[in-house]
Design a protein around this motif. Structure first.
Motif, PDB file in Angstrom:
ATOM      1  N   SER A  40      64.666 -12.957  35.546  1.00 22.27           N
ATOM      2  CA  SER A  40      63.943 -13.649  34.492  1.00 22.27           C
ATOM      3  C   SER A  40      62.184 -12.494  34.100  1.00 22.27           C
ATOM      4  CB  SER A  40      64.480 -14.571  33.606  1.00 22.27           C
ATOM      5  OG  SER A  40      65.994 -14.417  33.795  1.00 22.27           O
ATOM      6  N   GLU A  41      61.458 -13.509  34.407  1.00 23.53           N
ATOM      7  CA  GLU A  41      60.451 -13.119  34.363  1.00 23.53           C
ATOM      8  C   GLU A  41      59.734 -11.189  35.552  1.00 23.53           C
ATOM      9  OE1 GLU A  41      58.357 -14.129  32.286  1.00 23.53           O
ATOM     10  OE2 GLU A  41      59.784 -15.499  31.495  1.00 23.53           O
ATOM     11  N   GLU A  42      60.247 -11.607  36.281  1.00 25.72           N
ATOM     12  CA  GLU A  42      60.086  -9.947  37.111  1.00 25.72           C
ATOM     13  C   GLU A  42      60.730  -9.131  35.760  1.00 25.72           C
ATOM     14  OE1 GLU A  42      58.636  -7.338  39.377  1.00 25.72           O
ATOM     15  OE2 GLU A  42      57.342  -9.591  38.997  1.00 25.72           O
ATOM     16  N   GLU A  63      50.000 -17.167  23.740  1.00 26.32           N
ATOM     17  CA  GLU A  63      50.700 -17.030  24.860  1.00 26.32           C
ATOM     18  C   GLU A  63      52.328 -15.744  24.065  1.00 26.32           C
ATOM     19  OE1 GLU A  63      52.841 -20.436  26.938  1.00 26.32           O
ATOM     20  OE2 GLU A  63      50.422 -20.583  26.843  1.00 26.32           O
ATOM     21  N   GLY A  64      52.847 -15.510  25.121  1.00 29.77           N
ATOM     22  CA  GLY A  64      53.891 -14.631  24.986  1.00 29.77           C
ATOM     23  C   GLY A  64      55.018 -15.794  25.231  1.00 29.77           C
ATOM     24  N   ASP A  65      56.232 -15.829  24.714  1.00 32.52           N
ATOM     25  CA  ASP A  65      57.457 -16.619  25.408  1.00 32.52           C
ATOM     26  C   ASP A  65      58.040 -15.964  26.686  1.00 32.52           C
ATOM     27  OD1 ASP A  65      57.334 -17.325  22.411  1.00 32.52           O
ATOM     28  OD2 ASP A  65      59.054 -15.673  21.774  1.00 32.52           O
ATOM     29  N   THR A  66      58.938 -16.988  27.169  1.00 33.32           N
ATOM     30  CA  THR A  66      59.544 -16.523  28.700  1.00 33.32           C
ATOM     31  C   THR A  66      60.514 -15.596  28.548  1.00 33.32           C
ATOM     32  OG1 THR A  66      61.579 -18.467  28.085  1.00 33.32           O
ATOM     33  CG2 THR A  66      58.607 -19.179  29.202  1.00 33.32           C
ATOM     34  N   VAL A  67      60.902 -14.709  29.445  1.00 32.40           N
ATOM     35  CA  VAL A  67      62.004 -13.707  29.179  1.00 32.40           C
ATOM     36  C   VAL A  67      63.142 -14.108  28.978  1.00 32.40           C
ATOM     37  CG1 VAL A  67      63.395 -12.183  29.938  1.00 32.40           C
ATOM     38  CG2 VAL A  67      60.333 -11.670  30.588  1.00 32.40           C
ATOM     39  N   GLU A  68      63.419 -15.698  28.924  1.00 34.62           N
ATOM     40  CA  GLU A  68      64.724 -15.987  29.127  1.00 34.62           C
ATOM     41  C   GLU A  68      64.356 -16.049  27.148  1.00 34.62           C
ATOM     42  OE1 GLU A  68      67.800 -16.459  30.400  1.00 34.62           O
ATOM     43  OE2 GLU A  68      67.194 -15.958  32.353  1.00 34.62           O
ATOM     44  N   THR A  69      63.775 -16.802  26.244  1.00 36.66           N
ATOM     45  CA  THR A  69      63.413 -17.378  25.248  1.00 36.66           C
ATOM     46  C   THR A  69      63.596 -15.651  24.376  1.00 36.66           C
ATOM     47  OG1 THR A  69      62.521 -19.266  25.057  1.00 36.66           O
ATOM     48  CG2 THR A  69      61.907 -17.972  23.178  1.00 36.66           C
ATOM     49  N   LEU A  70      62.794 -14.798  24.843  1.00 33.66           N
ATOM     50  CA  LEU A  70      62.639 -12.910  24.155  1.00 33.66           C
ATOM     51  C   LEU A  70      64.790 -12.484  23.918  1.00 33.66           C
ATOM     52  CD1 LEU A  70      59.641 -12.185  25.326  1.00 33.66           C
ATOM     53  CD2 LEU A  70      60.141 -12.751  23.001  1.00 33.66           C
ATOM     54  N   LEU A  71      65.529 -12.351  25.547  1.00 34.58           N
ATOM     55  CA  LEU A  71      66.335 -12.664  26.047  1.00 34.58           C
ATOM     56  C   LEU A  71      67.176 -13.252  24.726  1.00 34.58           C
ATOM     57  CD1 LEU A  71      66.943 -12.511  28.873  1.00 34.58           C
ATOM     58  CD2 LEU A  71      66.400 -10.178  27.533  1.00 34.58           C
ATOM     59  N   LEU A  72      67.242 -14.457  24.784  1.00 33.95           N
ATOM     60  CA  LEU A  72      68.373 -15.477  23.344  1.00 33.95           C
ATOM     61  C   LEU A  72      68.699 -15.278  22.354  1.00 33.95           C
ATOM     62  CD1 LEU A  72      67.830 -19.313  25.223  1.00 33.95           C
ATOM     63  CD2 LEU A  72      70.206 -17.707  25.084  1.00 33.95           C
TER      64      LEU A  72
END
Length: 77
Positions: A40-42, A63-72
């Motif tokens: 996800s991050e890559e 600090e940015g959110d994780t990609v999983e959080t953004l996708l949700l």
């Protein structure tokens, strides 16, 4: 909760918030890369570099959110 466009700007050091269309394209690209087995991050980083203007042109203290959080967050809109 912050707007997804603002979150993308912070996470990927963009010079401006991406448009809704740009963030939608980022989402589609991340999902495509994940289906190909990319983490996800890559996948998020690759999609941002390819699709979002000004990738890593700024450094934000937040600090940015994780990609999983953004996708949700995109799915929940």
């Amino acid at each position: 909760m912050a707007d997804i466009r603002h979150a993308l700007m912070i996470k990927y050091g963009l010079g401006r918030q991406p448009t809704q269309a740009e963030s939608d394209i980022w989402f589609v690209e991340v999902e495509k890369l994940k289906r190909q087995g990319v983490s996800s991050e890559e996948a998020g980083r690759r999609a941002a570099q390819a699709q979002l203007p000004g990738f890593k042109s700024k450094i934000y203290a937040s600090e940015g959110d994780t990609v999983e959080t953004l996708l949700l967050r995109v799915r929940d809109k």
